[in-house]
Write an enzyme that holds these catalytic residues in place. Sequence first.
Site, PDB file in Angstrom:
ATOM      1  CG  HIS A  13      -1.834   1.157   1.335  1.00  8.38           C
ATOM      2  ND1 HIS A  13      -3.149   1.005   1.761  1.00  8.38           N
ATOM      3  CD2 HIS A  13      -1.693   2.480   1.067  1.00  8.38           C
ATOM      4  CE1 HIS A  13      -3.739   2.188   1.747  1.00  8.38           C
ATOM      5  NE2 HIS A  13      -2.874   3.106   1.338  1.00  8.38           N
ATOM      6  CG  HIS A  15      -0.758   6.997  -1.306  1.00  5.72           C
ATOM      7  ND1 HIS A  15      -2.006   7.091  -1.874  1.00  5.72           N
ATOM      8  CD2 HIS A  15      -0.934   6.387  -0.107  1.00  5.72           C
ATOM      9  CE1 HIS A  15      -2.912   6.563  -1.056  1.00  5.72           C
ATOM     10  NE2 HIS A  15      -2.289   6.131   0.020  1.00  5.72           N
ATOM     11  NE  ARG A  17       0.382  11.749  -2.601  1.00 11.12           N
ATOM     12  CZ  ARG A  17      -0.579  11.369  -1.763  1.00 11.12           C
ATOM     13  NH1 ARG A  17      -1.628  10.680  -2.189  1.00 11.12           N
ATOM     14  NH2 ARG A  17      -0.508  11.665  -0.503  1.00 11.12           N
ATOM     15  CG  ASN A  41      -5.417   8.182  -3.245  1.00 12.27           C
ATOM     16  OD1 ASN A  41      -4.373   7.630  -3.581  1.00 12.27           O
ATOM     17  ND2 ASN A  41      -5.515   8.869  -2.125  1.00 12.27           N
ATOM     18  CE  LYS A 103      -7.813   1.929  -0.217  1.00  8.74           C
ATOM     19  NZ  LYS A 103      -6.669   2.806  -0.082  1.00  8.74           N
ATOM     20  CG  HIS A 142      -9.815   4.449   3.634  1.00  5.40           C
ATOM     21  ND1 HIS A 142      -8.652   5.184   3.578  1.00  5.40           N
ATOM     22  CD2 HIS A 142     -10.456   4.868   4.759  1.00  5.40           C
ATOM     23  CE1 HIS A 142      -8.593   5.998   4.620  1.00  5.40           C
ATOM     24  NE2 HIS A 142      -9.685   5.827   5.344  1.00  5.40           N
ATOM     25  CG  HIS A 177      -4.795   2.445   6.156  1.00  9.23           C
ATOM     26  ND1 HIS A 177      -6.147   2.396   6.419  1.00  9.23           N
ATOM     27  CD2 HIS A 177      -4.665   3.094   4.968  1.00  9.23           C
ATOM     28  CE1 HIS A 177      -6.795   2.993   5.428  1.00  9.23           C
ATOM     29  NE2 HIS A 177      -5.935   3.421   4.532  1.00  9.23           N
ATOM     30  CG  ASP A 250      -1.716   5.025   3.913  1.00 10.14           C
ATOM     31  OD1 ASP A 250      -1.728   5.398   2.717  1.00 10.14           O
ATOM     32  OD2 ASP A 250      -2.561   5.440   4.732  1.00 10.14           O
ATOM     33  CG  HIS A 254      -0.183  15.366   1.588  1.00 14.00           C
ATOM     34  ND1 HIS A 254      -1.159  15.538   0.622  1.00 14.00           N
ATOM     35  CD2 HIS A 254      -0.551  14.272   2.299  1.00 14.00           C
ATOM     36  CE1 HIS A 254      -2.081  14.587   0.762  1.00 14.00           C
ATOM     37  NE2 HIS A 254      -1.733  13.804   1.765  1.00 14.00           N
ATOM     38  CB  ALA A 266      -5.153  12.857   5.911  1.00 13.47           C
TER      39      ALA A 266
HETATM   40  O1  DOR Z   1      -3.516   9.604   5.498  1.00 17.88           O
HETATM   41  C1  DOR Z   1      -3.857   9.219   4.401  1.00 17.88           C
HETATM   42  N1  DOR Z   1      -3.360   9.767   3.264  1.00 17.88           N
HETATM   43  N2  DOR Z   1      -4.746   8.231   4.326  1.00 17.88           N
HETATM   44  C2  DOR Z   1      -5.258   7.860   3.152  1.00 17.88           C
HETATM   45  O2  DOR Z   1      -6.074   6.969   3.155  1.00 17.88           O
HETATM   46  C3  DOR Z   1      -4.889   8.529   1.895  1.00 17.88           C
HETATM   47  C4  DOR Z   1      -3.581   9.161   2.006  1.00 17.88           C
HETATM   48  C5  DOR Z   1      -3.296  10.125   0.873  1.00 17.88           C
HETATM   49  O3  DOR Z   1      -3.497   9.748  -0.290  1.00 17.88           O
HETATM   50  O4  DOR Z   1      -2.844  11.241   1.137  1.00 17.88           O
HETATM   51 ZN    ZN Z   2      -3.356   5.077   1.447  1.00 17.33          ZN
END
Ligand code: DOR
Ligand code: ZN
Length: 347
Positions: A13, A15, A17, A41, A103, A142, A177, A250, A254, A266
Site C-alpha cells: 500500500h 502512494h 502520486r 487515488n 480499492k 479504506h 492500514h 501507506d 504531501h 492527511a
Molecule cells: O492519510 C492518508 N493519506 N490516508 C489515506 O487513506 C490517503 C492518504 C493520501 O493519499 O494522502
Molecule cells: Zn493510502
Amino acid sequence: MERLLIRRPWDMHVHFRQGEVLDGLVRETARYCAGALVMPNTSPPILTYEDALEYEFRIKNVANRAGYQHFKPLMALKLAQNTSEQTIWRAASSINSIVKAVKLYPRGVTTNTSDGVSAPLEKNLQKVYAAMQEVGMVLSIHCEDPNADVFAAEEQYLPVVGLLTHLFPDLRIVLEHVSTRAAVEFVQQSGPNVAATITAHHMRFNRNHLLKDGLRPHLYCKPILKTENDRQAVHAAAVSGNPTFFLGSDSAPHPKNAKETSCCAAGVFTAPILIPLLAESFEDARMLDRLEGFASIYGPQFYGIVPRQSAALLTLVRETEQIPHPRSSEAAVLPLAGESLRWRIQY
Ligand code: DOR
Ligand code: ZN
C-alpha cells in the site's frame, strides 16, 4: 556490527502520486522493495485498465532508468459508484494482468475521494464484487465511515465489510492500514480470505504522539492515530507471525506547505525510513526474526504473487542514523525528522 538479512520487502500500500513528484517517490520505494501495490487515488484517478496500464508503464520506466529493474509495481483500480463489472472483466483479461486489486474509498473519507463510493452495496457494485471474486482480484478497503466521529470511523465501517464477506465468501479482502483493536479482532475472527495491511506509523504512534505536546501535522493521517490500547493491538498483530497481517506502509507524501498550514492534509510520509522504523518496532518486541515474514513474504503470498527464485536480499545494519530534514520547502517532511533510528539499510 549487527546485521540482519531479509528478502526484499513488498509494500502492499503506497502512494506514488502523479506529475513531478512521481519520479522521486518511485525511486525511494524501488530502492529497497521487490514490488509494491500502488494506490489509485491520484489526480486524475486510476479507474480503468487503460489508466492502470499507462500508470504502470510510467512507474516501470522510472524504476528501470534508476537501475531498479527488479521492481514490480502492482496496480489497483479505484472503485467509483458507477464502476461496472465490464471494467473488471477487461482488467482481468490480459495474461498476467497487472491489476491486482480494486480499492474501495468511502466517498469523502480521505485525500482525493470526493468521487469515492457512497453506497457500497448497490446492485452494480455487487456485480463488480462477484466478478472480482470470480477472477481472483482483491478488494482493498479504506475501512472508515466518512460520516462518523473520526475516532470511531474505522470500527463503524466494519459491519459493511462483514456484510461483504457474508455475500462474497470467496472474495479476498484487505482492510487497509488497520488502526484499532476492533479491526484487528475482526480480521483475526474472519477466514483466511480477509487480511489487513499495517503501517509503520500505526504500529509505533498513538494519538498522544499526534496531539499531546503540541499538534504534529506530520503524524496526521487517515485513519487517525488511536489510543495506546489500539496501538498495542496493531503492534501485536504485526509481530504475531499471523500471515493475514502484512506490510502496507501507506506512505502518503504531501508538500510541506500542505501539511504545515491551517487545514492540514492527511498522510504520513514514511517511505525513506520505512524499514528502519519497522526494524525498531520488531526489535522492541524481541521479534526481529518475524520482520521478514511481515514485510517480505505474507503480502505477496496473499496476493498470489510467486516469488522470484533468486529473490534479492536487503541488509540492515544496527547503526544509528539521523532522520533528515527536507531538502526544500516543497518536499514532504518525514516524521521524527532530526531524531535518530537504530537501524539503517546498507546499499
Ligand atoms: O492519510 C492518508 N493519506 N490516508 C489515506 O487513506 C490517503 C492518504 C493520501 O493519499 O494522502
Ligand atoms: Zn493510502
